[in-house]
Design a protein around this motif. Sequence first.
Motif, short mmCIF file in Angstrom:
data_model
loop_
_atom_site.label_atom_id
_atom_site.label_comp_id
_atom_site.label_asym_id
_atom_site.label_seq_id
_atom_site.Cartn_x
_atom_site.Cartn_y
_atom_site.Cartn_z
N LEU A 10 -14.47 45.53 35.81
CA LEU A 10 -14.85 44.14 36.10
C LEU A 10 -16.30 44.06 36.58
O LEU A 10 -16.94 43.01 36.46
N THR A 11 -16.76 45.14 37.18
CA THR A 11 -18.14 45.10 37.69
C THR A 11 -19.06 45.94 36.82
O THR A 11 -19.67 45.42 35.90
N GLN A 12 -19.15 47.23 37.06
CA GLN A 12 -20.13 48.00 36.30
C GLN A 12 -19.47 48.74 35.15
O GLN A 12 -18.87 49.79 35.34
N GLY A 13 -19.56 48.20 33.98
CA GLY A 13 -18.99 48.82 32.78
C GLY A 13 -19.99 48.72 31.65
O GLY A 13 -21.20 48.65 31.89
N PRO A 14 -19.48 48.67 30.41
CA PRO A 14 -20.39 48.71 29.26
C PRO A 14 -21.05 47.37 28.91
O PRO A 14 -22.03 47.36 28.16
N GLY A 26 -32.15 49.08 49.31
CA GLY A 26 -31.92 48.10 48.25
C GLY A 26 -30.85 47.11 48.66
O GLY A 26 -30.50 47.00 49.83
N TYR A 27 -30.34 46.40 47.67
CA TYR A 27 -29.42 45.27 47.91
C TYR A 27 -28.24 45.38 46.96
O TYR A 27 -28.24 46.21 46.06
N ASN A 28 -27.23 44.54 47.16
CA ASN A 28 -26.22 44.41 46.12
C ASN A 28 -26.52 43.14 45.33
O ASN A 28 -26.06 42.06 45.67
N TYR A 29 -27.33 43.29 44.30
CA TYR A 29 -27.74 42.17 43.46
C TYR A 29 -27.17 42.33 42.04
O TYR A 29 -27.69 41.75 41.09
N ARG A 30 -26.11 43.14 41.89
CA ARG A 30 -25.63 43.44 40.54
C ARG A 30 -24.93 42.26 39.89
O ARG A 30 -24.29 41.45 40.54
N MET A 31 -25.03 42.21 38.58
CA MET A 31 -24.27 41.25 37.77
C MET A 31 -22.93 41.88 37.42
O MET A 31 -22.82 43.10 37.25
N THR A 32 -21.88 41.05 37.31
CA THR A 32 -20.56 41.57 36.94
C THR A 32 -20.40 41.64 35.42
O THR A 32 -21.14 40.98 34.66
N GLU A 33 -19.38 42.38 34.99
CA GLU A 33 -19.05 42.46 33.57
C GLU A 33 -18.64 41.09 33.01
O GLU A 33 -18.93 40.75 31.88
N LEU A 34 -17.92 40.34 33.85
CA LEU A 34 -17.47 39.01 33.41
C LEU A 34 -18.67 38.12 33.10
O LEU A 34 -18.70 37.42 32.08
N GLN A 35 -19.64 38.15 34.00
CA GLN A 35 -20.85 37.33 33.79
C GLN A 35 -21.61 37.78 32.55
O GLN A 35 -22.07 36.95 31.76
N ALA A 36 -21.72 39.10 32.40
CA ALA A 36 -22.48 39.63 31.25
C ALA A 36 -21.79 39.26 29.94
O ALA A 36 -22.46 38.95 28.94
N ALA A 37 -20.45 39.28 29.93
CA ALA A 37 -19.71 38.92 28.71
C ALA A 37 -19.97 37.46 28.35
O ALA A 37 -20.19 37.13 27.18
N LEU A 38 -19.99 36.62 29.37
CA LEU A 38 -20.28 35.20 29.13
C LEU A 38 -21.72 35.05 28.61
O LEU A 38 -21.97 34.32 27.65
N GLY A 39 -22.63 35.78 29.22
CA GLY A 39 -24.03 35.71 28.82
C GLY A 39 -24.25 36.19 27.39
O GLY A 39 -24.98 35.56 26.61
N LEU A 40 -23.60 37.29 27.02
CA LEU A 40 -23.73 37.82 25.66
C LEU A 40 -23.23 36.81 24.64
O LEU A 40 -23.84 36.61 23.59
N SER A 41 -22.12 36.19 24.97
CA SER A 41 -21.54 35.20 24.07
C SER A 41 -22.47 33.98 23.95
O SER A 41 -22.71 33.47 22.86
N GLN A 42 -23.01 33.55 25.07
CA GLN A 42 -23.92 32.39 25.07
C GLN A 42 -25.22 32.70 24.31
O GLN A 42 -25.78 31.82 23.66
N LEU A 43 -25.67 33.94 24.43
CA LEU A 43 -26.94 34.33 23.81
C LEU A 43 -26.92 34.10 22.30
O LEU A 43 -27.95 33.79 21.70
N GLU A 44 -25.73 34.25 21.70
CA GLU A 44 -25.58 34.00 20.26
C GLU A 44 -26.04 32.60 19.88
O GLU A 44 -26.45 32.35 18.76
#
Length: 387
Positions: free
Chosen positions: A26-30, A240-258
């Motif tokens: 859910l957080t750091q994956g592919p 440093g900080y915990n500023y990471r993006m989640t996998e859920l957000q990235a999936a939404l972003g990838l889909s939107q990028l299309e």
Amino acid sequence: MIPYGRQDIQQADFDAVLEVLQSDFLTQGPVVPRFEQAVADKVGARHALAVNSATSALHIACLALGLGEGDWLWTSPITFVASANCGLYCGAKVDFVDIDPRTYNLCPQALVAKLEQAERVGRLPKVVVAVHLSGQPCDMQAIHALSQRYGFRIIEDASHAIGGKYQGEYIGNGRFSDITVFSFHPVKIITTAEGGMALTNDDTLARHMDLLRSHGVTRDPALMTHEADGPWYYQQVELGYNYRMTELQAALGLSQLERLDDYVARRNALAERYDAALAELPVTTPWQNPDSYSARHLYVIRLKLDQVTSTHRQIFERLREQSIGVNLHYIPVHTQPYYRQLGQGTGDYPEAERYYAEAISLPLYPTMSEAQQDKVVTALTQAVVGK
Ligand SMILES: *Cc1c(COP(=O)(O)O)cnc(C)c1O
């Protein structure tokens, strides 16, 4: 209410997010690296670092550029507070450069004048944040030339501008800056709910921002101070900080990028439709630099106050009463109580303050219908000619 902006979520977005929810990570994956690569490829940048907001991206960008105590960050007063706050996070001081009366972006002539003065008193900025207001790029070639002469670094706050172009190339390719930042907040061009990204062509800056977004911790032996104690080992090499993006957000972003290019094209078509519909009204429609293709995050009109009998506020209120979700982007940052208390005040940036007295953001988003747009035009016409 017709809002000033809103996200577009389609079935493909649901499917992409659901797939991640059912996966192992859910957080750091592919998916985060896939999203980063897709954005980097799209805009032509070497590195892209996904984070949990554009504000976080601005913060780690400033840190990676070495901004700290005793340094100055300069930006435009007509922006969201985050473009300036990132300097304060780093312990630096913040100052502003007045806007160009045509583009409402940081004015290169005002920048020259301020740099000349700053050089005389030994207060040159370390970082200039160039904000592409509404998606229209700043005069990056001029700002870049000045950075060479005066030795400052450039962050492009392209929170409004993904999918837009400058001199025929996608904003984010870093031709005229060190780091570019995008926002994926729901009102922006594409969304990941909360989310942002920092792009750069510099390997060292990228490595540094990668550390900063995740506690300053590394598993890369090349970055460690000594050999690993064992396979479990990681090392914190800076704060440093915990500023990471989640996998859920990235999936939404990838889909939107299309759909990015379609969104920007639709925004431009609606903007041009507004231009035509408002041509006879006592308002100034957004001037477009022929050098640029704006992502059209905002459609800002300026009232010609000498040609209307109502006040700016009355016209704004009439529109809200008609369920038109107009907004004002932005309240000049230097007039915010927090910045006043730091020594900033009114009167220092006359173009920015004139803009603030006249500007109204009309609704604009890709799923807006022409009927909705016509309703905005009718309400605006009545509001402007009303007593
Ligand atoms: C939205 C915005 C930000 C902050 O973006 P977040 O992703 O909400 O942190 C920064 N700068 C500008 C110009 C913005 O419009």
